[in-house]
Motif scaffolding. Structure first.
Motif, mmCIF file in Angstrom:
data_model
loop_
_atom_site.group_PDB
_atom_site.id
_atom_site.type_symbol
_atom_site.label_atom_id
_atom_site.label_comp_id
_atom_site.label_asym_id
_atom_site.label_seq_id
_atom_site.Cartn_x
_atom_site.Cartn_y
_atom_site.Cartn_z
ATOM 1 N N ARG A 65 24.594 -59.245 6.029
ATOM 2 C CA ARG A 65 23.081 -59.741 6.046
ATOM 3 C C ARG A 65 22.308 -58.687 6.722
ATOM 4 N NH1 ARG A 65 19.722 -63.020 9.599
ATOM 5 N NH2 ARG A 65 21.121 -62.736 11.421
ATOM 6 N N VAL A 66 21.267 -58.524 6.082
ATOM 7 C CA VAL A 66 20.270 -57.497 6.851
ATOM 8 C C VAL A 66 19.613 -58.175 8.123
ATOM 9 C CG1 VAL A 66 17.700 -56.599 6.517
ATOM 10 C CG2 VAL A 66 19.454 -56.963 4.498
ATOM 11 N N VAL A 67 19.821 -57.526 9.233
ATOM 12 C CA VAL A 67 19.644 -57.842 10.472
ATOM 13 C C VAL A 67 18.680 -56.930 11.242
ATOM 14 C CG1 VAL A 67 21.722 -59.206 11.024
ATOM 15 C CG2 VAL A 67 21.531 -56.710 11.717
ATOM 16 N N GLY A 68 18.159 -55.901 10.418
ATOM 17 C CA GLY A 68 16.973 -55.165 11.138
ATOM 18 C C GLY A 68 17.061 -53.861 10.401
ATOM 19 N N ALA A 69 16.384 -52.844 11.067
ATOM 20 C CA ALA A 69 16.075 -51.374 10.534
ATOM 21 C C ALA A 69 16.142 -50.420 11.604
ATOM 22 C CB ALA A 69 14.643 -51.281 9.857
ATOM 23 N N ILE A 70 16.540 -49.476 11.121
ATOM 24 C CA ILE A 70 16.598 -48.161 12.145
ATOM 25 C C ILE A 70 16.139 -47.125 11.495
ATOM 26 C CG2 ILE A 70 19.001 -47.590 11.583
ATOM 27 C CD1 ILE A 70 19.259 -46.763 14.715
ATOM 28 N N GLN A 71 15.352 -46.068 11.957
ATOM 29 C CA GLN A 71 14.639 -45.163 11.194
ATOM 30 C C GLN A 71 14.678 -43.950 12.165
ATOM 31 O OE1 GLN A 71 10.755 -47.045 10.494
ATOM 32 N NE2 GLN A 71 10.013 -45.917 12.461
ATOM 33 N N TRP A 72 14.710 -42.892 11.434
ATOM 34 C CA TRP A 72 14.532 -41.621 12.007
ATOM 35 C C TRP A 72 13.337 -40.620 11.466
ATOM 36 C CZ3 TRP A 72 16.240 -36.607 10.178
ATOM 37 C CH2 TRP A 72 16.847 -36.654 9.165
ATOM 38 N N TYR A 73 12.950 -39.583 12.348
ATOM 39 C CA TYR A 73 12.173 -38.566 11.803
ATOM 40 C C TYR A 73 12.644 -37.301 12.463
ATOM 41 C CZ TYR A 73 10.095 -38.957 16.358
ATOM 42 O OH TYR A 73 10.000 -38.874 17.815
ATOM 43 N N ALA A 74 12.220 -36.015 11.869
ATOM 44 C CA ALA A 74 12.599 -34.760 12.433
ATOM 45 C C ALA A 74 11.389 -34.069 12.755
ATOM 46 C CB ALA A 74 13.624 -34.093 11.635
ATOM 47 N N GLU A 75 11.595 -33.373 13.874
ATOM 48 C CA GLU A 75 10.575 -32.422 14.456
ATOM 49 C C GLU A 75 11.318 -31.002 13.998
ATOM 50 O OE1 GLU A 75 8.389 -29.719 14.947
ATOM 51 O OE2 GLU A 75 7.457 -31.300 15.863
ATOM 52 N N GLN A 76 10.776 -30.265 13.048
ATOM 53 C CA GLN A 76 11.560 -29.339 12.326
ATOM 54 C C GLN A 76 11.094 -27.727 12.965
ATOM 55 O OE1 GLN A 76 14.313 -29.349 10.845
ATOM 56 N NE2 GLN A 76 14.200 -31.279 9.534
ATOM 57 N N GLU A 77 10.013 -27.879 13.535
ATOM 58 C CA GLU A 77 9.723 -26.581 14.476
ATOM 59 C C GLU A 77 10.808 -25.964 14.757
ATOM 60 O OE1 GLU A 77 8.011 -23.136 15.788
ATOM 61 O OE2 GLU A 77 7.139 -24.573 14.441
ATOM 62 N N PRO A 78 11.523 -24.792 14.531
ATOM 63 C CA PRO A 78 12.623 -24.324 15.119
ATOM 64 C C PRO A 78 12.948 -24.141 16.598
ATOM 65 C CG PRO A 78 11.866 -22.895 13.500
ATOM 66 C CD PRO A 78 10.809 -23.898 13.715
ATOM 67 N N ASP A 79 11.876 -23.979 17.364
ATOM 68 C CA ASP A 79 11.779 -23.952 18.880
ATOM 69 C C ASP A 79 11.723 -25.197 19.557
ATOM 70 O OD1 ASP A 79 11.914 -20.948 18.659
ATOM 71 O OD2 ASP A 79 9.853 -20.713 18.968
ATOM 72 N N TYR A 80 11.706 -26.064 18.692
ATOM 73 C CA TYR A 80 11.529 -27.702 19.376
ATOM 74 C C TYR A 80 12.294 -28.359 18.544
ATOM 75 C CZ TYR A 80 7.696 -25.582 21.820
ATOM 76 O OH TYR A 80 6.885 -24.689 22.459
ATOM 77 N N ARG A 81 13.024 -28.151 17.536
ATOM 78 C CA ARG A 81 13.891 -28.977 16.541
ATOM 79 C C ARG A 81 14.532 -30.314 17.330
ATOM 80 N NH1 ARG A 81 18.612 -29.251 13.475
ATOM 81 N NH2 ARG A 81 18.320 -30.173 11.496
ATOM 82 N N HIS A 82 14.315 -31.296 16.837
ATOM 83 C CA HIS A 82 15.006 -32.584 17.303
ATOM 84 C C HIS A 82 14.622 -33.455 16.508
ATOM 85 C CE1 HIS A 82 10.894 -33.177 19.180
ATOM 86 N NE2 HIS A 82 11.168 -34.568 19.085
ATOM 87 N N ALA A 83 15.193 -34.747 16.538
ATOM 88 C CA ALA A 83 15.069 -36.122 15.777
ATOM 89 C C ALA A 83 14.759 -37.031 16.627
ATOM 90 C CB ALA A 83 16.384 -36.362 15.059
ATOM 91 N N GLY A 84 14.010 -38.030 16.347
ATOM 92 C CA GLY A 84 13.638 -39.396 17.057
ATOM 93 C C GLY A 84 13.875 -40.438 16.174
#
Length: 171
Positions: A65-84
């Motif tokens: 059963r669908v119980v929610g959603a999870i999403q992610w985005y990326a900061e791709q600037e090489p000196d600050y690269r991370h995901a949220g």
């Protein structure tokens, strides 16, 4: 095409337009509205989220059963690269560890498949349940972001920035 991910109790799979009604119903619950706001057309908002460039939305399934959603985005600037990461779950399944499992599963994928060394998440500073969930997955508080988000009443509320380094990911 994004991958389907399997946690201990949840499955995370790419969200499709067919998932929008179930996700909109979850987003419309008072507990989720309190944190995600929105309305009056939750279906249109979810449909927009599913097509937002730069954000990947995965459905959280439990017991088929669908119980929610999870999403992610990326900061791709090489000196600050991370995901949220952002997450919402049906209040009917709160307190079962599904949120921690979903966050941990996605975090592991972002570290191993995408090579992120740092992940961030930013719950409301007064959302003790979310903070506990993310802490169990290995996230640590970094600091309070003062007057970070506007509440439904128009006033500003603090957010808590939390992060997780790849080496800190817990099982």
């Amino acid at each position: 095409m994004p991958t389907t991910l399997h946690g201990k109790a949840v499955t995370l799979r790419p969200a499709t337009a067919a998932d929008a009604p179930a996700l909109a119903a979850i987003r419309a619950t008072p507990q989720v509205v309190e944190r995600w706001r929105g309305g009056p057309d939750f279906l249109a908002e979810v449909a927009k989220d599913l097509t937002e460039e730069g954000t990947e939305v995965l459905v959280v399934e439990h017991g088929g059963r669908v119980v929610g959603a999870i999403q992610w985005y990326a900061e791709q600037e090489p000196d600050y690269r991370h995901a949220g990461i952002d997450l919402y779950l049906d209040p009917a399944v709160h307190g079962r560890g599904l949120g921690t499992d979903a966050v941990r599963t996605l975090a592991r994928h972002l570290v191993t498949a995408h090579g992120f060394h740092r992940l961030v998440i930013d719950p409301a500073a007064d959302n003790a349940a979310a903070i506990a969930c993310y802490t169990k997955a290995g996230f640590r508080p970094v600091g309070v972001m003062r007057q970070y988000e506007r509440g439904a009443d128009g006033s500003w509320h603090d957010g808590l920035l939390m992060d997780l380094l790849a080496a800190e990911l817990t099982d």
